[in-house]
Design a protein around this motif. Structure first.
Motif, PDB file in Angstrom:
ATOM      1  N   LEU A  16      31.839  40.608  49.368  1.00  0.00           N
ATOM      2  CA  LEU A  16      32.386  41.816  49.987  1.00  0.00           C
ATOM      3  C   LEU A  16      32.306  42.989  49.006  1.00  0.00           C
ATOM      4  N   MET A  19      28.819  44.267  48.919  1.00  0.00           N
ATOM      5  CA  MET A  19      28.527  45.078  50.110  1.00  0.00           C
ATOM      6  C   MET A  19      29.092  46.492  49.969  1.00  0.00           C
ATOM      7  N   ILE A  52      22.392  45.153  53.963  1.00  0.00           N
ATOM      8  CA  ILE A  52      23.848  45.156  54.190  1.00  0.00           C
ATOM      9  C   ILE A  52      24.173  44.331  55.446  1.00  0.00           C
ATOM     10  N   ALA A  53      23.355  44.499  56.496  1.00  0.00           N
ATOM     11  CA  ALA A  53      23.596  43.749  57.731  1.00  0.00           C
ATOM     12  C   ALA A  53      23.450  42.240  57.481  1.00  0.00           C
ATOM     13  N   SER A  56      26.485  41.060  55.708  1.00  0.00           N
ATOM     14  CA  SER A  56      27.609  40.972  56.648  1.00  0.00           C
ATOM     15  C   SER A  56      27.604  39.620  57.334  1.00  0.00           C
ATOM     16  N   GLN A  57      26.423  39.254  57.793  1.00  0.00           N
ATOM     17  CA  GLN A  57      26.326  37.987  58.510  1.00  0.00           C
ATOM     18  C   GLN A  57      26.646  36.821  57.579  1.00  0.00           C
ATOM     19  N   GLU A  60      30.366  36.661  56.995  1.00  0.00           N
ATOM     20  CA  GLU A  60      31.068  36.081  58.153  1.00  0.00           C
ATOM     21  C   GLU A  60      30.889  34.566  58.190  1.00  0.00           C
ATOM     22  N   VAL A  87      34.774  42.643  56.320  1.00  0.00           N
ATOM     23  CA  VAL A  87      33.319  42.659  56.561  1.00  0.00           C
ATOM     24  C   VAL A  87      32.955  43.804  57.501  1.00  0.00           C
ATOM     25  N   ALA A  88      33.720  43.943  58.586  1.00  0.00           N
ATOM     26  CA  ALA A  88      33.406  44.965  59.582  1.00  0.00           C
ATOM     27  C   ALA A  88      33.495  46.372  58.972  1.00  0.00           C
ATOM     28  N   ASP A  91      30.514  46.879  56.424  1.00  0.00           N
ATOM     29  CA  ASP A  91      29.277  46.985  57.205  1.00  0.00           C
ATOM     30  C   ASP A  91      29.166  48.386  57.815  1.00  0.00           C
ATOM     31  N   ARG A  92      30.271  48.857  58.354  1.00  0.00           N
ATOM     32  CA  ARG A  92      30.287  50.182  58.982  1.00  0.00           C
ATOM     33  C   ARG A  92      30.032  51.284  57.948  1.00  0.00           C
TER      34      ARG A  92
ATOM     35  N   GLN B  85      38.058  39.621  65.449  1.00  0.00           N
ATOM     36  CA  GLN B  85      37.093  40.731  65.343  1.00  0.00           C
ATOM     37  C   GLN B  85      37.181  41.657  66.561  1.00  0.00           C
TER      38      GLN B  85
END
Lengths: 224, 224
Positions: A16, A19, A52-53, A56-57, A60, A87-88, A91-92, B85
């Motif tokens: 994290l 990221m 980054i995406a 994120s995965q 998760e 994470v969300a 990611d954003r 989420q």
């Protein structure tokens, strides 16, 4: 079991943090691409969002595996759940840097920004980079006092954002509606980037103390 | 254990559905407050956001309790994690309705929108309400095919949003920069509302099938 949990949780926190660091450096380059109408930099940010995406995965999946294999309880469970929520946010932050870069690319070879507001975006970019680095530090150290300071750093962003709007709304704005639209969206992207960094701080405070900072001054409520 | 899990998971799904319904009806009233410069309605949306925020907290607590007390595994665990989420998405939908209402309140007694774009916002509001209702239905039924249709509903929103930008950017725009700034932000709020509804659909597809719909056409990537 406990050792395995600790190791996997440390790995998740590092991921994290990584990221958040990537989101900060993406925003740094996105800001440069904006200020210098640099297409190569913009393209780089756009391409690297995929990384980054991916992370994120991965984050998760790791959080899910931690829950499935370690069945953590109490504070440990709170850490993993907070991790999933964080994470969300990070990611954003990466996606918002991507949005900035996309606007720079769309207007290339023209500059997006009228010279008059360059200074605002240089400064908002600087604060965004700092917020990315702070979020990374907070994720790695879990220091709740450091986490609370993210809100102060965000206040500087809010101030700039408000000033930017007064410049836009001023009758002396000479750059037309198209530039105003871009500046409005860009201002929003930087402000949301900062809000998400603050939200990361709030989540870390919660996972350490078990109490969520009051919602009254949460970034969720900011309207523009 | 299994019966308790089922009951608690059904409660959580209902709660999430209720939140999506509230977000949809908030956007409905926010749109009316915008189109009719109706201060009372705007104030109502602003006050009632607190209810959505409360339910968000309740839903997070319930999901946490489910993990702590039932220690679900495999598909059950995936359902709870997806639930955590989804809370963030439906909460954000409510916050975006709040933002729309705040702009209506800020400009009262004036109308925010030049008459020329009223039709766009009436239609974007209609789609947003429909997306809120669809998200509610999808959360309650967990029908992955219904969930996939959220993306089609969102396409209509994207089309309107793109057209709105061509109106704004047109040299014939006669309403000045301040109105353009409001219209830009408002358009963004409706579009993000729709993106979050689509994201709810993707999460439901994931929790039912174990596969996340490909990210290539995910709303995350939309820039304006």
């Amino acid at each position: 079991m406990r050792a395995a949990y600790n190791e996997q949780m440390t790995d998740l926190a590092k991921l994290l943090g990584e990221m958040a660091g990537l989101a900060g450096s993406a925003m740094e380059r996105a800001t440069q691409s904006l200020l210098q109408a640099d297409l190569t930099l913009a393209e780089q940010v756009i391409t690297e969002y995929d990384r980054i995406a991916e992370l994120s995965q991965l984050a998760e999946e790791r959080a899910f595996a931690l829950l499935a294999l370690q069945a953590p309880v109490a504070g440990d469970l709170r850490s993993v759940v907070s991790g999933i929520q964080i994470v969300a946010d990070v990611d954003r932050m990466g996606a918002l840097a991507l949005h900035v870069a996309k606007i720079a690319r769309r207007r290339h070879p023209n500059h997006v920004l009228p010279e008059e507001v360059n200074g605002y975006f240089a400064e908002m970019g600087r604060i965004a980079v700092q917020l990315g680095a702070s979020a990374k530090e907070v994720l790695e150290t879990r220091d709740p006092e450091r986490a609370a300071r993210l809100r102060e750093e965000d206040e500087a962003m809010d101030d700039l954002h408000r000033h930017l709007f007064t410049v836009l709304m001023d009758r002396d704005w000479k750059h037309g509606v198209a530039a105003a639209v871009d500046v409005t969206l860009l201002g929003r992207f930087y402000e949301r980037f900062a809000d998400h960094a603050v939200e990361v701080g709030r989540r870390v405070i919660f996972l350490v103390t078990g109490k969520m900072p009051t919602d009254a001054d949460a970034p969720l409520h900011s309207a523009q």
